[in-house]
Design a protein around this motif. Structure first.
Motif, short mmCIF file in Angstrom:
data_model
loop_
_atom_site.label_atom_id
_atom_site.label_comp_id
_atom_site.label_asym_id
_atom_site.label_seq_id
_atom_site.Cartn_x
_atom_site.Cartn_y
_atom_site.Cartn_z
N GLN A 3 -22.27 -47.10 14.05
CA GLN A 3 -22.35 -47.86 15.29
C GLN A 3 -22.37 -49.36 15.04
N ARG A 6 -18.91 -50.82 15.16
CA ARG A 6 -18.02 -50.34 16.21
C ARG A 6 -17.19 -51.48 16.81
N TRP A 7 -17.80 -52.65 16.97
CA TRP A 7 -17.09 -53.78 17.55
C TRP A 7 -15.86 -54.15 16.72
N GLN A 9 -14.03 -52.06 14.80
CA GLN A 9 -13.00 -51.06 15.07
C GLN A 9 -12.27 -51.37 16.37
N ASP A 10 -13.05 -51.72 17.39
CA ASP A 10 -12.46 -52.00 18.70
C ASP A 10 -11.54 -53.22 18.63
N GLU A 11 -11.97 -54.24 17.91
CA GLU A 11 -11.17 -55.46 17.78
C GLU A 11 -9.87 -55.19 17.02
N ASP A 35 -10.77 -40.95 15.96
CA ASP A 35 -11.02 -41.38 17.34
C ASP A 35 -12.47 -41.83 17.44
N PRO A 37 -15.35 -44.15 20.41
CA PRO A 37 -15.48 -44.80 21.71
C PRO A 37 -14.97 -46.24 21.63
N GLY A 38 -14.15 -46.62 22.58
CA GLY A 38 -13.61 -47.98 22.56
C GLY A 38 -12.56 -48.16 23.62
N ALA A 39 -11.93 -49.33 23.61
CA ALA A 39 -10.97 -49.69 24.65
C ALA A 39 -9.56 -49.23 24.35
N HIS A 40 -9.34 -48.62 23.17
CA HIS A 40 -7.97 -48.28 22.80
C HIS A 40 -7.39 -47.17 23.67
#
Length: 267
Positions: A3, A6-7, A9-11, A35, A37-40
């Protein structure tokens, strides 16, 4: 990944998907491997309406968080059934649990650097991609966390080498060797600045750059205040899958694929 990172990975996923803006591709089935959780996923849903997600959740996602992720992917897929792939099974068997020629797009974020055999991963991506499908990926390159490799720190920190210390030229060659077409490679350095040693060490562990640290052995050397990440991006196409099979670097063409030129054809 954990966790705490996580930011990142999202970026990285956002930067990868922005590169797809210039790519012309029709996508009905996408594999997210891994996979998280994120915006992808919402981004892909907007870009490719009617998309169905095949999800390979990270091994660290369990319990209620895993249930939430699966529910989100079912919702992203407009309630169409989709596969859930086990990363643990892939690591044990070397096989992505999907039929051959079943997805149009494979998206892999910060995963390849943890694989001892990335060429086999490319082979499996080639297998599951449909003709004309696209593999897009990112991973950490060999210059990642170079600040931790001073002689003093290497004697005190349980540093780990990347399982796959490939630079972008190695990856480009491997893609061509596995019959992918038109590979495009890119690289950038990202600098992470730290005010806390504990946070730096936590991120380094989350990125699998360190083994667990013995808290009873305090460091006598100052830690850096920055970590450099070498992030490598790439994509390549699965084209001509029906034309030839490759074995031991030799291409074998089925006799039925060889056209016979007749006298009338040459007239």
């Amino acid at each position: 990944m954990t966790q705490s990172i996580r930011w990142l990975q999202d970026e990285i996923a956002a930067r990868m998907l922005q590169k797809l803006d210039i790519v012309k591709l029709e996508v009905k089935d996408v594999l997210l491997l891994p996979d998280f959780p994120g915006a992808h996923a919402p981004f892909l849903t907007k870009r490719f309406p009617g998309l169905r997600f095949h999800s390979a959740p990270e091994s660290q996602i369990t319990g209620f968080d895993l249930l939430k992720l699966r529910t989100a992917r079912l919702w992203n897929s407009r309630m169409k059934s989709a596969s859930v792939i086990s990363l643990n099974d892939y690591k044990k068997t070397g096989r992505i649990n999907l039929p051959s020629n079943s997805v149009d797009l494979v998206v892999s974020v910060l995963f390849i650097q943890d694989l001892s055999d990335p060429e086999h991963f490319l082979q499996e991506c080639w297998r599951v991609l449909k003709e004309g499908g696209l593999l897009t990926f990112s991973y950490l390159g060999p210059d990642t966390a170079k600040e931790l490799r001073s002689e003093m720190l290497t004697q005190q920190l349980p540093l780990k080498s990347l399982a796959s210390p490939w630079d972008m030229h190695d990856m480009g060659d491997a893609l061509l060797g596995e019959r992918f077409s038109d590979p495009v490679m890119d690289m950038e350095f990202l600098g992470l600045d730290y005010d806390s040693d504990d946070i730096l060490l936590s991120d380094a562990k989350a990125l699998h750059l360190l083994d667990p640290i013995d808290q009873n052995s305090p460091l006598t050397t100052l830690l850096p205040k920055k970590l450099t990440l070498e992030v490598i991006y790439g994509h390549a196409w699965a084209l001509g899958k029906h034309l030839a099979k490759s074995q031991d670097h030799v291409a074998y063409i089925d006799l039925n694929q060889i056209g016979r030129k007749t006298r009338s054809d040459s007239a």
